[in-house]
Design a protein around this motif. Structure first.
Motif, mmCIF file in Angstrom:
data_model
loop_
_atom_site.group_PDB
_atom_site.id
_atom_site.type_symbol
_atom_site.label_atom_id
_atom_site.label_comp_id
_atom_site.label_asym_id
_atom_site.label_seq_id
_atom_site.Cartn_x
_atom_site.Cartn_y
_atom_site.Cartn_z
ATOM 1 N N ILE A 216 -16.695 5.164 -32.706
ATOM 2 C CA ILE A 216 -17.953 5.700 -32.184
ATOM 3 C C ILE A 216 -19.027 4.647 -32.405
ATOM 4 O O ILE A 216 -19.156 4.100 -33.497
ATOM 5 C CB ILE A 216 -18.357 7.008 -32.901
ATOM 6 N N HIS A 217 -19.765 4.344 -31.350
ATOM 7 C CA HIS A 217 -20.892 3.423 -31.460
ATOM 8 C C HIS A 217 -22.168 4.251 -31.468
ATOM 9 O O HIS A 217 -22.583 4.788 -30.445
ATOM 10 C CB HIS A 217 -20.896 2.442 -30.285
ATOM 11 N N TYR A 218 -22.754 4.386 -32.661
ATOM 12 C CA TYR A 218 -24.028 5.086 -32.782
ATOM 13 C C TYR A 218 -25.166 4.098 -32.553
ATOM 14 O O TYR A 218 -25.147 2.978 -33.070
ATOM 15 C CB TYR A 218 -24.178 5.690 -34.183
ATOM 16 N N GLN A 219 -26.171 4.515 -31.785
ATOM 17 C CA GLN A 219 -27.371 3.704 -31.655
ATOM 18 C C GLN A 219 -28.534 4.595 -31.247
ATOM 19 O O GLN A 219 -28.349 5.682 -30.695
ATOM 20 C CB GLN A 219 -27.190 2.565 -30.662
ATOM 21 N N LEU A 220 -29.727 4.116 -31.542
ATOM 22 C CA LEU A 220 -30.935 4.851 -31.199
ATOM 23 C C LEU A 220 -31.018 5.003 -29.687
ATOM 24 O O LEU A 220 -30.820 4.041 -28.936
ATOM 25 C CB LEU A 220 -32.158 4.102 -31.739
ATOM 26 N N ALA A 221 -31.316 6.222 -29.219
ATOM 27 C CA ALA A 221 -31.309 6.498 -27.780
ATOM 28 C C ALA A 221 -32.697 6.429 -27.159
ATOM 29 O O ALA A 221 -32.817 6.223 -25.944
ATOM 30 C CB ALA A 221 -30.708 7.877 -27.515
ATOM 31 N N SER A 222 -33.725 6.602 -27.974
ATOM 32 C CA SER A 222 -35.085 6.624 -27.435
ATOM 33 C C SER A 222 -36.064 6.407 -28.582
ATOM 34 O O SER A 222 -35.659 6.277 -29.749
ATOM 35 C CB SER A 222 -35.367 7.960 -26.729
ATOM 36 N N LEU A 223 -37.338 6.374 -28.256
ATOM 37 C CA LEU A 223 -38.361 6.216 -29.296
ATOM 38 C C LEU A 223 -38.307 7.370 -30.284
ATOM 39 O O LEU A 223 -38.177 8.527 -29.891
ATOM 40 C CB LEU A 223 -39.751 6.197 -28.655
ATOM 41 N N PRO A 224 -38.394 7.091 -31.586
ATOM 42 C CA PRO A 224 -38.561 8.176 -32.557
ATOM 43 C C PRO A 224 -39.845 8.949 -32.238
ATOM 44 O O PRO A 224 -40.777 8.410 -31.628
ATOM 45 C CB PRO A 224 -38.673 7.438 -33.898
ATOM 46 N N PHE A 225 -39.871 10.199 -32.642
ATOM 47 C CA PHE A 225 -41.063 11.009 -32.390
ATOM 48 C C PHE A 225 -41.418 11.774 -33.657
ATOM 49 O O PHE A 225 -40.557 12.044 -34.504
ATOM 50 C CB PHE A 225 -40.838 11.976 -31.226
ATOM 51 N N THR A 226 -42.685 12.090 -33.813
ATOM 52 C CA THR A 226 -43.139 12.757 -35.031
ATOM 53 C C THR A 226 -43.885 14.041 -34.692
ATOM 54 O O THR A 226 -44.578 14.131 -33.677
ATOM 55 C CB THR A 226 -44.081 11.850 -35.851
ATOM 56 N N SER A 227 -43.689 15.006 -35.569
ATOM 57 C CA SER A 227 -44.554 16.175 -35.614
ATOM 58 C C SER A 227 -45.131 16.185 -37.025
ATOM 59 O O SER A 227 -44.834 15.314 -37.830
ATOM 60 C CB SER A 227 -43.762 17.460 -35.333
ATOM 61 N N GLY A 228 -45.940 17.154 -37.323
ATOM 62 C CA GLY A 228 -46.447 17.231 -38.686
ATOM 63 C C GLY A 228 -45.384 17.636 -39.680
ATOM 64 O O GLY A 228 -45.588 17.539 -40.888
ATOM 65 N N LEU A 229 -44.200 18.071 -39.156
ATOM 66 C CA LEU A 229 -43.167 18.617 -40.034
ATOM 67 C C LEU A 229 -41.961 17.693 -40.198
ATOM 68 O O LEU A 229 -41.265 17.772 -41.204
ATOM 69 C CB LEU A 229 -42.685 19.971 -39.488
ATOM 70 N N PHE A 230 -41.693 16.842 -39.201
ATOM 71 C CA PHE A 230 -40.493 15.996 -39.314
ATOM 72 C C PHE A 230 -40.616 14.768 -38.425
ATOM 73 O O PHE A 230 -41.419 14.718 -37.487
ATOM 74 C CB PHE A 230 -39.224 16.787 -38.952
ATOM 75 N N LEU A 231 -39.782 13.777 -38.751
ATOM 76 C CA LEU A 231 -39.572 12.619 -37.888
ATOM 77 C C LEU A 231 -38.301 12.885 -37.101
ATOM 78 O O LEU A 231 -37.248 13.176 -37.679
ATOM 79 C CB LEU A 231 -39.431 11.345 -38.720
ATOM 80 N N GLY A 232 -38.368 12.788 -35.781
ATOM 81 C CA GLY A 232 -37.218 13.090 -34.933
ATOM 82 C C GLY A 232 -36.590 11.837 -34.356
ATOM 83 O O GLY A 232 -37.293 10.897 -33.962
ATOM 84 N N LEU A 233 -35.261 11.817 -34.314
ATOM 85 C CA LEU A 233 -34.505 10.690 -33.754
ATOM 86 C C LEU A 233 -33.423 11.228 -32.823
ATOM 87 O O LEU A 233 -32.700 12.160 -33.188
ATOM 88 C CB LEU A 233 -33.836 9.870 -34.866
ATOM 89 N N ASP A 234 -33.320 10.655 -31.643
ATOM 90 C CA ASP A 234 -32.198 10.938 -30.746
ATOM 91 C C ASP A 234 -31.250 9.756 -30.799
ATOM 92 O O ASP A 234 -31.668 8.601 -30.684
ATOM 93 C CB ASP A 234 -32.677 11.148 -29.307
ATOM 94 N N LEU A 235 -29.961 10.036 -30.967
ATOM 95 C CA LEU A 235 -28.953 8.993 -31.039
ATOM 96 C C LEU A 235 -27.924 9.153 -29.926
ATOM 97 O O LEU A 235 -27.536 10.277 -29.593
ATOM 98 C CB LEU A 235 -28.227 9.024 -32.395
ATOM 99 N N ASP A 236 -27.512 8.026 -29.369
ATOM 100 C CA ASP A 236 -26.350 8.010 -28.496
ATOM 101 C C ASP A 236 -25.112 7.819 -29.358
ATOM 102 O O ASP A 236 -25.135 7.061 -30.326
ATOM 103 C CB ASP A 236 -26.418 6.841 -27.499
ATOM 104 N N GLY A 237 -24.045 8.500 -28.993
ATOM 105 C CA GLY A 237 -22.769 8.267 -29.653
ATOM 106 C C GLY A 237 -21.741 7.923 -28.589
ATOM 107 O O GLY A 237 -21.171 8.815 -27.961
ATOM 108 N N ALA A 238 -21.539 6.640 -28.344
ATOM 109 C CA ALA A 238 -20.559 6.216 -27.350
ATOM 110 C C ALA A 238 -19.171 6.318 -27.966
ATOM 111 O O ALA A 238 -18.858 5.635 -28.938
ATOM 112 C CB ALA A 238 -20.837 4.784 -26.901
ATOM 113 N N VAL A 239 -18.342 7.205 -27.416
ATOM 114 C CA VAL A 239 -16.991 7.440 -27.929
ATOM 115 C C VAL A 239 -16.041 6.528 -27.164
ATOM 116 O O VAL A 239 -15.839 6.696 -25.962
ATOM 117 C CB VAL A 239 -16.594 8.918 -27.765
ATOM 118 N N MET A 240 -15.474 5.550 -27.882
ATOM 119 C CA MET A 240 -14.697 4.493 -27.228
ATOM 120 C C MET A 240 -13.252 4.498 -27.710
ATOM 121 O O MET A 240 -12.984 4.607 -28.898
ATOM 122 C CB MET A 240 -15.335 3.139 -27.520
#
Length: 459
Positions: A216-240
């Motif tokens: 599995i190749h994990y990598q950041l999929a887009s810009l991180p985003f913040t709310s007052g409660l958490f830092l959000g991250l979307d990741l791609d998981g390329a299954v090879m």
């Protein structure tokens, strides 16, 4: 305002190309407390701040007049030690992270008063505040901007070996440091954050093996985003697969569940999990004789088959051993519902005999639709699935000897699946699905929740 562009790094490997057109397979939410620990570990506990600040040289401080009515100068002023540093984090909704470092700086230099020279030590409490913002994203790389670096001076204490220091000199030192400390310290803090940024973002771009079948190749999929409660991250998981083929998974974006009192949650979407199961459960046809060594219910199955065989088929009633062949049909499909996970899978079950003087006779070819319950746990940073049989539905595909009713074989086929196929599948799944190492945050006190279309790991 001080601006410095920081670039996240992207892991490069010629064998593994980023997936194209694949939506995010999983998302993470990180609490302010967890981010505080992450940055404290990267900047303070690793002595990154101390190493870059130590020895830092400050401009000379000059004053006309002094004790005793002579010019005073402080030269060779440099930072000796950062004492009791403490880092705090506040998430700014839609903007980024406000990081504050409080510490006591120890400065040393030479103080010349008139014709007398001696060592001087200055202890000053500072509060360094910087906003960290994500500016742009491209191909797994995020550009981060650090601005508004403020360095606020608090309590200050000055020591001379002779103890002869007038209040006016103390005021001059305070005024000079108020001006020069931000100019000297903030660029170094930018460099420190740059190093920490590279270290942390590199955890989001990694290739991890999945047994011998692929990775599995994990990598950041887009810009991180913040709310007052958490830092959000979307990741791609390329299954090879081994050889470079990618198993696609088109995952529709979905909202993250509430973080509640957890430090971090990782939400994996059902299509992503399906792609990994397809990678792991690449099981070829399983062929074996119907003996008690391979299947404890073999004798019952033999008897049930003998009852169904037509009497005129002399070759069927011979002494040739019954052979069983199990073949997986298609790909397993995991279904994630509220508090429940199941896997649907179809297999072909072929029962045949080989007479001594003739070709192979397929007594029965049956399709079995399986519904399997899934128990999920996390061990050593890996998601482990354990399957158990919930239900089986049998369908007659063909019979060379004219068998038309297979109702009586259902319990025997259930035993066959439980005793032969499930141990094989669970043995493979026992290696676990490697989870992304998100900024090095440990997966401690982990619970797993099933939601509609999502599998959520809470730590």
């Amino acid at each position: 305002m001080m601006m410095l562009k920081l670039f996240g790094i992207i892991f490069f490997c010629g064998l593994f190309l980023p997936s194209q057109g694949v939506l995010s397979g999983l998302s993470c939410a990180i609490s302010p407390g967890a981010m505080e620990d992450v940055l404290s570990g990267a900047i303070l506990r690793n002595n990154l701040l101390q190493r870059h600040l130590q020895g830092l040289v400050f401009p000379n401080i000059m004053r006309e007049g002094g004790l005793p009515n002579s010019p005073t100068s402080i030269t060779g002023l440099h930072l000796v030690k950062v004492r009791l540093p403490k880092l705090s984090v506040r998430l700014l909704s839609g903007i980024g992270i406000k990081m504050t470092i409080s510490a006591r700086l120890q400065l040393s230099g030479n103080c010349l008063i008139g014709l007398f020279s001696e060592l001087i030590d200055i202890f000053v409490d500072v509060k360094i505040a910087a906003n960290i913002k994500c500016a742009s994203f491209e191909s797994g790389t995020v550009q981060v901007v650090v601005d508004e670096c403020l360095c606020i001076i608090g309590t200050m204490k000055v020591k001379l070996l002779s103890g002869l220091l007038s209040l006016p000199i103390n005021d001059v030192i305070l005024a000079d440091l108020t001006t020069n400390l931000p100019r000297v310290v903030c660029p170094v803090v930018d460099v420190v954050i740059n190093h920490a940024n590279i270290q942390l973002l590199s955890t989001l771009n990694a290739v991890v093996p999945v047994g011998k079948t692929g990775m599995i190749h994990y990598q950041l999929a887009s810009l991180p985003f913040t709310s007052g409660l958490f830092l959000g991250l979307d990741l791609d998981g390329a299954v090879m697969q081994v050889g470079g083929g990618i198993i696609p998974h088109d995952s529709s974006p979905s909202a993250l569940p509430p973080l509640l009192d957890h430090r971090m949650i990782v939400a994996m979407r059902d299509k992503f999990v399906n792609a990994i199961l397809s990678l792991m459960l690449q099981i070829g046809p399983q062929t074996f004789p119907c003996t008690t060594e391979s299947f404890s219910g073999a004798s019952q199955l033999q008897e049930a088959i003998q009852i169904l065989l037509p009497s005129e088929c002399s070759a069927c009633h011979g002494t040739s051993p019954l052979t069983i062949k199990i073949t997986l049909l298609g790909k397993p499909v995991i279904i994630l519902e509220e508090n429940k996970a199941t896997v649907e899978l179809s297999v072909l079950i072929q029962l045949s005999v080989k007479p001594l003087d003739g070709p192979i006779i397929t007594l029965l070819l049956m399709k079995a639709d399986l519904r399997l319950d899934v128990q999920v746990s996390v061990t050593g940073g890996r998601l482990v699935l354990v399957l158990s049989l919930n239900s089986i539905y049998l369908f007659l595909e063909s019979s060379d000897v004219g068998i038309t009713d297979i109702t009586s074989l259902k319990p025997h086929c259930s035993n066959l699946i439980v005793e032969v196929l499930l141990p094989l599948m669970n043995g493979i799944l026992d290696m676990g699905i490697p989870l992304p190492n998100v900024m090095g945050i440990p997966l401690l006190k982990v619970t797993v929740r099933m939601l509609q279309g999502q599998l959520v790991v809470c730590a």
